[in-house]
Design a protein around this motif. Structure first.
Motif, PDB file in Angstrom:
ATOM      1  N   LEU A 122      68.583 -77.240  60.290  1.00 31.23           N
ATOM      2  CA  LEU A 122      68.608 -75.782  60.237  1.00 31.23           C
ATOM      3  C   LEU A 122      67.586 -75.240  59.242  1.00 31.23           C
ATOM      4  O   LEU A 122      66.925 -74.224  59.490  1.00 31.23           O
ATOM      5  N   LEU A 123      67.455 -75.909  58.097  1.00 32.27           N
ATOM      6  CA  LEU A 123      66.501 -75.439  57.094  1.00 32.27           C
ATOM      7  C   LEU A 123      65.060 -75.621  57.548  1.00 32.27           C
ATOM      8  O   LEU A 123      64.178 -74.834  57.187  1.00 32.27           O
ATOM      9  N   GLU A 124      64.778 -76.657  58.321  1.00 29.49           N
ATOM     10  CA  GLU A 124      63.413 -76.914  58.784  1.00 29.49           C
ATOM     11  C   GLU A 124      63.092 -76.218  60.105  1.00 29.49           C
ATOM     12  O   GLU A 124      62.005 -76.421  60.647  1.00 29.49           O
ATOM     13  N   HIS A 125      64.013 -75.437  60.646  1.00 25.24           N
ATOM     14  CA  HIS A 125      63.803 -74.687  61.894  1.00 25.24           C
ATOM     15  C   HIS A 125      63.436 -75.625  63.052  1.00 25.24           C
ATOM     16  O   HIS A 125      62.545 -75.342  63.861  1.00 25.24           O
ATOM     17  N   LYS A 126      64.135 -76.754  63.124  1.00 23.80           N
ATOM     18  CA  LYS A 126      63.835 -77.691  64.201  1.00 23.80           C
ATOM     19  C   LYS A 126      64.273 -77.162  65.563  1.00 23.80           C
ATOM     20  O   LYS A 126      63.628 -77.417  66.580  1.00 23.80           O
ATOM     21  N   TYR A 127      65.364 -76.417  65.585  1.00 24.41           N
ATOM     22  CA  TYR A 127      65.833 -75.875  66.863  1.00 24.41           C
ATOM     23  C   TYR A 127      64.857 -74.838  67.412  1.00 24.41           C
ATOM     24  O   TYR A 127      64.623 -74.758  68.622  1.00 24.41           O
ATOM     25  N   GLN A 128      64.244 -74.058  66.523  1.00 20.93           N
ATOM     26  CA  GLN A 128      63.243 -73.090  66.966  1.00 20.93           C
ATOM     27  C   GLN A 128      62.003 -73.792  67.512  1.00 20.93           C
ATOM     28  O   GLN A 128      61.472 -73.411  68.569  1.00 20.93           O
ATOM     29  N   LYS A 150      61.867 -76.754  68.767  1.00 19.49           N
ATOM     30  CA  LYS A 150      62.229 -77.399  70.029  1.00 19.49           C
ATOM     31  C   LYS A 150      62.235 -76.398  71.174  1.00 19.49           C
ATOM     32  O   LYS A 150      61.758 -76.683  72.281  1.00 19.49           O
ATOM     33  N   TRP A 151      62.741 -75.193  70.902  1.00 19.65           N
ATOM     34  CA  TRP A 151      62.764 -74.167  71.951  1.00 19.65           C
ATOM     35  C   TRP A 151      61.353 -73.733  72.323  1.00 19.65           C
ATOM     36  O   TRP A 151      61.029 -73.540  73.508  1.00 19.65           O
ATOM     37  N   LEU A 152      60.450 -73.607  71.331  1.00 14.95           N
ATOM     38  CA  LEU A 152      59.067 -73.229  71.622  1.00 14.95           C
ATOM     39  C   LEU A 152      58.355 -74.301  72.439  1.00 14.95           C
ATOM     40  O   LEU A 152      57.575 -73.994  73.351  1.00 14.95           O
ATOM     41  N   GLN A 153      58.597 -75.564  72.123  1.00 15.44           N
ATOM     42  CA  GLN A 153      57.981 -76.639  72.897  1.00 15.44           C
ATOM     43  C   GLN A 153      58.461 -76.629  74.346  1.00 15.44           C
ATOM     44  O   GLN A 153      57.670 -76.842  75.277  1.00 15.44           O
ATOM     45  N   GLU A 154      59.736 -76.371  74.546  1.00 15.88           N
ATOM     46  CA  GLU A 154      60.244 -76.309  75.917  1.00 15.88           C
ATOM     47  C   GLU A 154      59.630 -75.145  76.680  1.00 15.88           C
ATOM     48  O   GLU A 154      59.298 -75.274  77.864  1.00 15.88           O
ATOM     49  N   ARG A 155      59.451 -73.998  76.017  1.00  9.38           N
ATOM     50  CA  ARG A 155      58.818 -72.860  76.676  1.00  9.38           C
ATOM     51  C   ARG A 155      57.367 -73.158  77.038  1.00  9.38           C
ATOM     52  O   ARG A 155      56.889 -72.783  78.106  1.00  9.38           O
ATOM     53  N   ARG A 156      56.645 -73.855  76.161  1.00 11.29           N
ATOM     54  CA  ARG A 156      55.258 -74.212  76.461  1.00 11.29           C
ATOM     55  C   ARG A 156      55.177 -75.164  77.632  1.00 11.29           C
ATOM     56  O   ARG A 156      54.293 -75.038  78.500  1.00 11.29           O
ATOM     57  N   LYS A 157      56.085 -76.107  77.689  1.00 12.78           N
ATOM     58  CA  LYS A 157      56.091 -77.035  78.823  1.00 12.78           C
ATOM     59  C   LYS A 157      56.355 -76.299  80.133  1.00 12.78           C
ATOM     60  O   LYS A 157      55.730 -76.586  81.159  1.00 12.78           O
ATOM     61  N   LEU A 158      57.267 -75.332  80.106  1.00 14.77           N
ATOM     62  CA  LEU A 158      57.547 -74.572  81.322  1.00 14.77           C
ATOM     63  C   LEU A 158      56.341 -73.747  81.756  1.00 14.77           C
ATOM     64  O   LEU A 158      56.021 -73.663  82.952  1.00 14.77           O
ATOM     65  N   GLU A 159      55.647 -73.136  80.797  1.00 11.15           N
ATOM     66  CA  GLU A 159      54.464 -72.349  81.143  1.00 11.15           C
ATOM     67  C   GLU A 159      53.348 -73.223  81.703  1.00 11.15           C
ATOM     68  O   GLU A 159      52.675 -72.856  82.667  1.00 11.15           O
ATOM     69  N   LEU A 160      53.133 -74.407  81.105  1.00 12.73           N
ATOM     70  CA  LEU A 160      52.112 -75.313  81.622  1.00 12.73           C
ATOM     71  C   LEU A 160      52.446 -75.785  83.033  1.00 12.73           C
ATOM     72  O   LEU A 160      51.569 -75.869  83.901  1.00 12.73           O
ATOM     73  N   ALA A 161      53.706 -76.086  83.265  1.00  9.05           N
ATOM     74  CA  ALA A 161      54.102 -76.515  84.608  1.00  9.05           C
ATOM     75  C   ALA A 161      53.913 -75.390  85.617  1.00  9.05           C
ATOM     76  O   ALA A 161      53.479 -75.619  86.757  1.00  9.05           O
ATOM     77  N   LYS A 162      54.191 -74.146  85.199  1.00 13.70           N
ATOM     78  CA  LYS A 162      54.004 -73.010  86.094  1.00 13.70           C
ATOM     79  C   LYS A 162      52.532 -72.799  86.422  1.00 13.70           C
ATOM     80  O   LYS A 162      52.159 -72.522  87.571  1.00 13.70           O
ATOM     81  N   ARG A 163      51.658 -72.950  85.418  1.00 14.84           N
ATOM     82  CA  ARG A 163      50.220 -72.794  85.665  1.00 14.84           C
ATOM     83  C   ARG A 163      49.691 -73.887  86.579  1.00 14.84           C
ATOM     84  O   ARG A 163      48.841 -73.637  87.446  1.00 14.84           O
TER      85      ARG A 163
END
Length: 261
Positions: free
Chosen positions: A156-162, A164-177
């Protein structure tokens, strides 16, 4: 005192007639004639024979370590006050009707006599044939609610969940492109260029006028001239074009309408 003792022991003392008159045994069985005794529940006129005890017998156990090791005490089927009800087979009326018709009996009386002398029972499913549906649990199975894991404070202190969520969004955008590029660059499709578009372009040509007979094109003239001159006709049409804006109707010949914001 002797009289009081007799009155207390006499069962007819607590009836509607009392000790006077004729005392019959049926009076003790009629609930309407019975009277309540002091400190006792009301009787219902039921005579309990001697030697009968209601309830379920208790199985006497001496107790001790040997019985404690054998397990929890259970109620055996022999101590239950009721017996297991056996399922009796029902009569098969369809088979009886079929047999009666085969024997030539078609009237109601004849079939009634046939059923009185013949009996066919339906097949019952035995208890031994039923499958045992008891669920067997593995010996290592534990019942209850699992313990909730501890909260990862460092994540929580290192914002790992954030992250992780950003990486998943980038993967979805790359797959869409990638999907869009695959659809655009489909093999075997010919793309139009400027040269091909100019090659297929056709210059617009004014449509030819409708054909008319030569005598009507030169010699035919209107029989009525409502305008004094061509200039007057042009002025009238320009005034009509400017005035039909505020009028109703498709051709602008209607009444005037109010202004709109």
């Amino acid at each position: 005192m002797a009289a009081d003792t007799m009155t207390y022991d006499n069962p007819f003392a607590h009836t509607a007639a009392g000790e006077l008159g004729v005392n019959r045994d049926t009076m003790l069985q009629n609930e309407l004639l019975l009277r309540t005794e002091l400190g006792k529940p009301k009787r219902r006129g039921i005579i309990i024979p001697a030697g009968i005890t209601y309830g379920r017998p208790n199985e006497m156990r001496g107790g001790g370590s040997s019985e404690a090791l054998h397990g929890w005490p259970t109620i055996s089927s022999s101590t239950l006050p009721f017996k297991r009800k056996e399922n009796s087979a029902q009569r098969d009326f369809m088979a009886l009707n079929k047999a009666a018709v085969s024997a030539g009996l078609v009237t109601a009386n004849a079939q009634f006599e046939f059923r009185a002398t013949h009996d066919v029972r339906r097949k019952t499913q035995s208890g031994d044939g039923q499958r045992n549906r008891t669920r067997r649990m593995p010996p290592s199975m534990v019942f209850g609610i699992s313990t909730r894991p501890s909260t990862p404070i460092f994540d929580l202190l290192e914002h790992k969940y954030q992250d992780k969520w950003l990486q998943e969004r980038r993967k979805l955008e790359l797959a869409k492109r990638q999907e869009e590029n695959k659809q655009k660059r489909s093999p075997g499709q010919v793309y139009e260029t400027r040269a091909t578009l100019l090659r297929t372009y056709q210059n617009p040509v004014n449509p030819e006028p409708l054909w008319q007979m030569p005598k009507f094109t030169k010699e035919a003239k209107p029989s009525l001239q409502t305008f004094r001159s061509g200039r007057a006709r042009t002025i009238a049409y320009s005034a009509f074009e400017s005035d039909k804006i505020s009028r109703k109707g498709n051709l602008g010949h209607g009444t005037y309408e109010s202004a709109k914001n």
